[in-house]
Design a protein around this motif. Sequence first.
Motif, PDB file in Angstrom:
ATOM      1  N   LYS A 139       2.518  -5.830   7.268  1.00 32.40           N
ATOM      2  CA  LYS A 139       2.757  -4.699   6.376  1.00 32.40           C
ATOM      3  C   LYS A 139       4.246  -4.472   6.071  1.00 32.40           C
ATOM      4  N   ASP A 174       2.187  -4.087  -9.584  1.00 34.00           N
ATOM      5  CA  ASP A 174       1.754  -4.559  -8.264  1.00 34.00           C
ATOM      6  C   ASP A 174       1.706  -6.080  -8.334  1.00 34.00           C
ATOM      7  N   THR A 196       0.835  -1.205   0.000  1.00 33.91           N
ATOM      8  CA  THR A 196       0.000   0.000   0.000  1.00 33.91           C
ATOM      9  C   THR A 196       0.868   1.252   0.000  1.00 33.91           C
TER      10      THR A 196
HETATM   11  C1  LIG Z   1      -3.720  -5.734  -5.583  1.00 38.74           C
HETATM   12  C2  LIG Z   1      -3.292  -5.377  -4.205  1.00 38.74           C
HETATM   13  N1  LIG Z   1      -2.296  -4.513  -4.035  1.00 38.74           N
HETATM   14  C3  LIG Z   1      -1.878  -4.159  -2.822  1.00 38.74           C
HETATM   15  C4  LIG Z   1      -2.478  -4.668  -1.683  1.00 38.74           C
HETATM   16  C5  LIG Z   1      -2.011  -4.207  -0.334  1.00 38.74           C
HETATM   17  O1  LIG Z   1      -0.895  -4.903   0.075  1.00 38.74           O
HETATM   18  P1  LIG Z   1      -0.304  -4.686   1.537  1.00 38.74           P
HETATM   19  O2  LIG Z   1      -1.217  -5.357   2.493  1.00 38.74           O
HETATM   20  O3  LIG Z   1       1.048  -5.310   1.465  1.00 38.74           O
HETATM   21  O4  LIG Z   1      -0.231  -3.230   1.795  1.00 38.74           O
HETATM   22  C6  LIG Z   1      -3.504  -5.588  -1.802  1.00 38.74           C
HETATM   23  C7  LIG Z   1      -4.174  -6.123  -0.605  1.00 38.74           C
HETATM   24  O5  LIG Z   1      -5.223  -6.684  -0.647  1.00 38.74           O
HETATM   25  C8  LIG Z   1      -3.941  -5.943  -3.102  1.00 38.74           C
HETATM   26  O6  LIG Z   1      -4.946  -6.788  -3.277  1.00 38.74           O
END
Ligand SMILES: Cc1ncc(COP(=O)(O)O)c(C=O)c1O
Length: 391
Positions: A245, A203, A102
């Motif tokens: 995280k 991502d 995120t």
């Molecule tokens: C496509 C996508 N990107 C990023 C994230 C977030 O990742 P993180 O929990 O490592 O911040 C998610 C979480 O569901 C996700 O589905």
Amino acid sequence: MGSSRVPFLTAKLQGFGTTIFAEMSALAIRTGAVNLGQGFPDTDGPTEVLEAAKTAIDTGFNQYPPGPGMPVLRQAIAEHQLRFWGLAYDPDTEILVTTGCTEAIAAVLLGLCDTGDEVLVLEPTYDSYQACISLAGATPKFVTLRPPAYELDLDAVRAAITPKTRLMLINSPHNPTGKVLTTTELQGLADLAIEHDLLVATDEVYEHLVFDGLEHVSLASMPGMRERTLVMSSGGKSFNTTGWKVGWICAPAPLVTAARTAKQFLTYVSSGPFQPAIAAGLRLPDEYFEELAADLQIKRDRICAGLTEAGFAVYRPSGTYFVTVDIRPIRPDGDGLAFCRELPERCGVVGIPNVVFYENKAEGRHMVRFAFCKRHEVIDDAVARLKGLSR
Ligand SMILES: Cc1ncc(COP(=O)(O)O)c(C=O)c1O
């Protein structure tokens, strides 16, 4: 996204009210429903990873870690990228540890996009993308993936590129569709990015959750792409540690520097004792990652069979831990949002209405997403409850 105007909130964030995940998780708690809404596993990750975090806490790794991330983790990320995706990064200059993927997304968009820039994204779109694009003062341009196979329409990508396009933000394996981009689709994206000299951010949080013998390919590994691509991922999905995280960005030094400039004013650093623990996870043998995908594939098959029996039209995912259904066979008006709000009371299950992931609401109105990163008995219980709907 909420539509009513929120007092005091900036214009940039109007329309991004409380996320649907918070609303649906609260509903699950209030009603005691089985929560197949937010994507978090209901079993713990590998013992080695959990123990490494406990050891780190017990041995004093509890203060600010270094800004770019602890060396042990940056080294482990570099080894992991090379072992699985054939990409070599210098842990000192080309890797940045972030607060989950995120924050990686936020840092990339805030650090590399200016007011007026356009960012190309795939629709349905993970919800933080739009909010961060807006915070950066940029504008999203959507290219829609459509069921049943969610093929990428490269002509639509070409048509969406303008002189203002700064960056393509590509998610594969893709949430919520479960689509894994093929090498032909990735090559098409690479050709367009090179032709138009675009930056690309990928991502890849579901990089290890791919089924049916398919392989995840990082867009950065296509010829001519490494120098323009920021690879983003995290340990949450790979090690059942979504609450920790720990995320990262891998890219050439100038791109990492730009993202780090934004990141240092968001959190500066985070997740101290979890960093060496995720390093231990990234160094687990290949079998760990193979078993993780194999176990989820069994769960995918189990939930797809159950949802089909329950009467939904099911779009079988090739990756991630989400499955999307078309609710119209059960609810002919196709109002997925109303369906999800009623579902906990009606049969004790929580899902996410896919409409929240769409700009073009009509495309996703009738779709609902269920998470299957749950124990077999939980999946069976949810399916049994959903079967009651059509009775
Ligand atoms: C496509 C996508 N990107 C990023 C994230 C977030 O990742 P993180 O929990 O490592 O911040 C998610 C979480 O569901 C996700 O589905």
